[in-house]
Design a protein around this motif. Sequence first.
Motif, PDB file in Angstrom:
ATOM      1  N   GLU A  61      -1.466   0.616   0.778  1.00  0.00           N
ATOM      2  CA  GLU A  61      -1.610  -0.829   0.649  1.00  0.00           C
ATOM      3  C   GLU A  61      -0.556  -1.551   1.499  1.00  0.00           C
ATOM      4  OE1 GLU A  61      -1.295  -4.353  -2.724  1.00  0.00           O
ATOM      5  OE2 GLU A  61      -1.571  -2.274  -3.365  1.00  0.00           O
ATOM      6  N   GLU A  62      -1.027  -2.359   2.434  1.00  0.00           N
ATOM      7  CA  GLU A  62      -0.176  -3.156   3.322  1.00  0.00           C
ATOM      8  C   GLU A  62       0.828  -2.307   4.101  1.00  0.00           C
ATOM      9  OE1 GLU A  62       1.624  -6.259   1.057  1.00  0.00           O
ATOM     10  OE2 GLU A  62      -0.263  -7.346   0.786  1.00  0.00           O
ATOM     11  N   GLY A  63       0.611  -0.987   4.178  1.00  0.00           N
ATOM     12  CA  GLY A  63       1.537  -0.111   4.884  1.00  0.00           C
ATOM     13  C   GLY A  63       2.919  -0.058   4.259  1.00  0.00           C
ATOM     14  N   ASN A  64       2.994  -0.156   2.931  1.00  0.00           N
ATOM     15  CA  ASN A  64       4.281  -0.245   2.224  1.00  0.00           C
ATOM     16  C   ASN A  64       5.042   1.078   2.260  1.00  0.00           C
ATOM     17  OD1 ASN A  64       4.229  -2.971   1.184  1.00  0.00           O
ATOM     18  ND2 ASN A  64       2.563  -2.304  -0.157  1.00  0.00           N
TER      19      ASN A  64
ATOM     20  N   CYS B 140       9.820  -3.035  -0.014  1.00  0.00           N
ATOM     21  CA  CYS B 140       9.243  -2.108   0.960  1.00  0.00           C
ATOM     22  C   CYS B 140       9.262  -2.688   2.379  1.00  0.00           C
ATOM     23  CB  CYS B 140       7.801  -1.777   0.594  1.00  0.00           C
ATOM     24  SG  CYS B 140       7.612  -0.819  -0.927  1.00  0.00           S
ATOM     25  N   HIS B 141       9.283  -1.795   3.357  1.00  0.00           N
ATOM     26  CA  HIS B 141       9.032  -2.163   4.748  1.00  0.00           C
ATOM     27  C   HIS B 141       7.530  -2.049   5.006  1.00  0.00           C
ATOM     28  CE1 HIS B 141      13.242  -2.255   6.121  1.00  0.00           C
ATOM     29  NE2 HIS B 141      13.428  -1.328   5.196  1.00  0.00           N
ATOM     30  N   LYS B 142       7.009  -2.916   5.828  1.00  0.00           N
ATOM     31  CA  LYS B 142       5.592  -2.916   6.167  1.00  0.00           C
ATOM     32  C   LYS B 142       5.387  -2.205   7.516  1.00  0.00           C
ATOM     33  CE  LYS B 142       5.140  -5.744   2.648  1.00  0.00           C
ATOM     34  NZ  LYS B 142       4.622  -5.285   1.340  1.00  0.00           N
TER      35      LYS B 142
ATOM     36  N   ASN C  66      -5.721   2.755  -3.675  1.00  0.00           N
ATOM     37  CA  ASN C  66      -5.099   3.436  -4.807  1.00  0.00           C
ATOM     38  C   ASN C  66      -3.634   3.789  -4.605  1.00  0.00           C
ATOM     39  OD1 ASN C  66      -7.224   3.943  -6.918  1.00  0.00           O
ATOM     40  ND2 ASN C  66      -8.283   4.728  -5.112  1.00  0.00           N
ATOM     41  N   ILE C  67      -3.159   3.798  -3.363  1.00  0.00           N
ATOM     42  CA  ILE C  67      -1.760   4.121  -3.107  1.00  0.00           C
ATOM     43  C   ILE C  67      -1.041   2.830  -2.747  1.00  0.00           C
ATOM     44  CG2 ILE C  67      -0.138   5.531  -1.810  1.00  0.00           C
ATOM     45  CD1 ILE C  67      -2.158   7.038  -3.638  1.00  0.00           C
TER      46      ILE C  67
ATOM     47  N   GLY D 270       2.610   7.580  -2.791  1.00  0.00           N
ATOM     48  CA  GLY D 270       2.402   8.647  -1.827  1.00  0.00           C
ATOM     49  C   GLY D 270       3.734   9.101  -1.248  1.00  0.00           C
ATOM     50  N   GLY D 271       3.676  10.123  -0.383  1.00  0.00           N
ATOM     51  CA  GLY D 271       4.898  10.671   0.206  1.00  0.00           C
ATOM     52  C   GLY D 271       4.851  10.655   1.722  1.00  0.00           C
ATOM     53  N   TYR D 272       5.874  10.076   2.348  1.00  0.00           N
ATOM     54  CA  TYR D 272       5.918  10.070   3.810  1.00  0.00           C
ATOM     55  C   TYR D 272       6.904  11.114   4.320  1.00  0.00           C
ATOM     56  CZ  TYR D 272      10.347   7.402   3.844  1.00  0.00           C
ATOM     57  OH  TYR D 272      11.652   6.995   3.683  1.00  0.00           O
TER      58      TYR D 272
END
Length: 449
Positions: free
Chosen positions: A435-438, A424-426, A365-366, A335-337
Amino acid sequence: MKKSIVIVACVCVSLIGVWGCSVDEDNLEEGFLNFEKTASQNIPIPDIIRNQVVVRFRDTTLSDIEKRNKRITIEGLYNFNILKKETCDCDKNGPELWTIDTTHNNFMGVEHLVENLVTNQSSSNGDENVEGDEHAVYDYQFYITIANNTLSGNYTTSINNRIIASNNPDYVNIAILDTGVDYDFFPDPFLYNTKNIRNGTFGISGWDYINHDNDSRDDNGHGSKITKIITTELNTSNIPHQILPIKAFDQDGSGSYFDIVCGMNYISKLHNIHAVNMSFGWYGLRNQSILKAIMEEITDDTLFITSAGNYGINIDEETPHFPSGYDIDNLLGVGGYELSLEEELELPDLLEFITLERSNYGSLNIDLAAPIDNYTLVMQSNPNLTVHPVGTSFSAAYITSIAGKLYDKENSTLQLYTDIMDTCHKVPRLQRKIEEGNIMLRLNNRQSF
């Protein structure tokens, strides 16, 4: 690891046949040709082509005569005639595209053919037994478009001038399934060399499934932007790499499911492609057994990086999105932040300003999110062009560059997957969306590529 609850039916894992070379007959949004819109979310669903079907024989070692006889049998079972048969360029044993006569009175339609295939067996109560065809797997044929403002160079550079002389086993090899690549925008050799490979591949570096030749020149721009993000990041980190361009989308960004299948089929013939960037997608249609099966057959060697889409919807619970929704262990849905700051902040305060507004989301899914914007790409040509692409297509490209940086030939593909996720940062408040706020931070957000 994918935890998708989305089910894709009728997966078929087949043996890979031997190739012969013959041919049978910066826009944010992902767009679609010939689409209808769902009533609830206004999301475009590709139209099924009513007189075409994508087919893959379960046994790809069948002779031409055996396949012809099976086609005749299938025509009789399902009441249609094959008017034209096409195979992927230079792979007569690979997937096929049938254009069919649908005027027979007893033909029940492409939906029945794909989703409810019956054998000539009967159940104990006399009803037809819906089990799926014993000979082949069938998928819909449909078209999608990567919405994009056209960007192209001067077409003055030959592909031969951009091919690396010989393949080095220490290089990370990345395939880009997209609109091709414009060689004018890249000053040095960077393309994967297939000239001397004898394991079923063809061409000199990749293939153009739109124009059916070995020069996968980008006449749209999307693939070149994807490639520029990846190569610049790897060059900055001094990571030796090679790019394999596969052109499955035309100058308008339009491509068919069959061309995408053929592109993936090409990649499957190579045994040292470490990552595949797939910055495209479509919604709703669940039957893509052939593409998913080909990807699953090469899971030991390759990491797939897919974009999540740009409608800002929950693709876990609303309208599914593919290929990011495939339940494949070594597939990353990206996804894109967005990060809007008026002043420079350090971690962890920086994480509080990250949002997902335009990107699709869904914790099943992301897998992670990367920047959706703030890319400044300097496309080297005469004169240079500067572009600022926006979308999850480019988020996926950034993650592909991270995969290249973390690649270690001594480790498995699943270890590479794990290494990316561990980087990744959570962000706990985003756990319902990713997923897990990655979050994969790009702290040098304002650096030009």
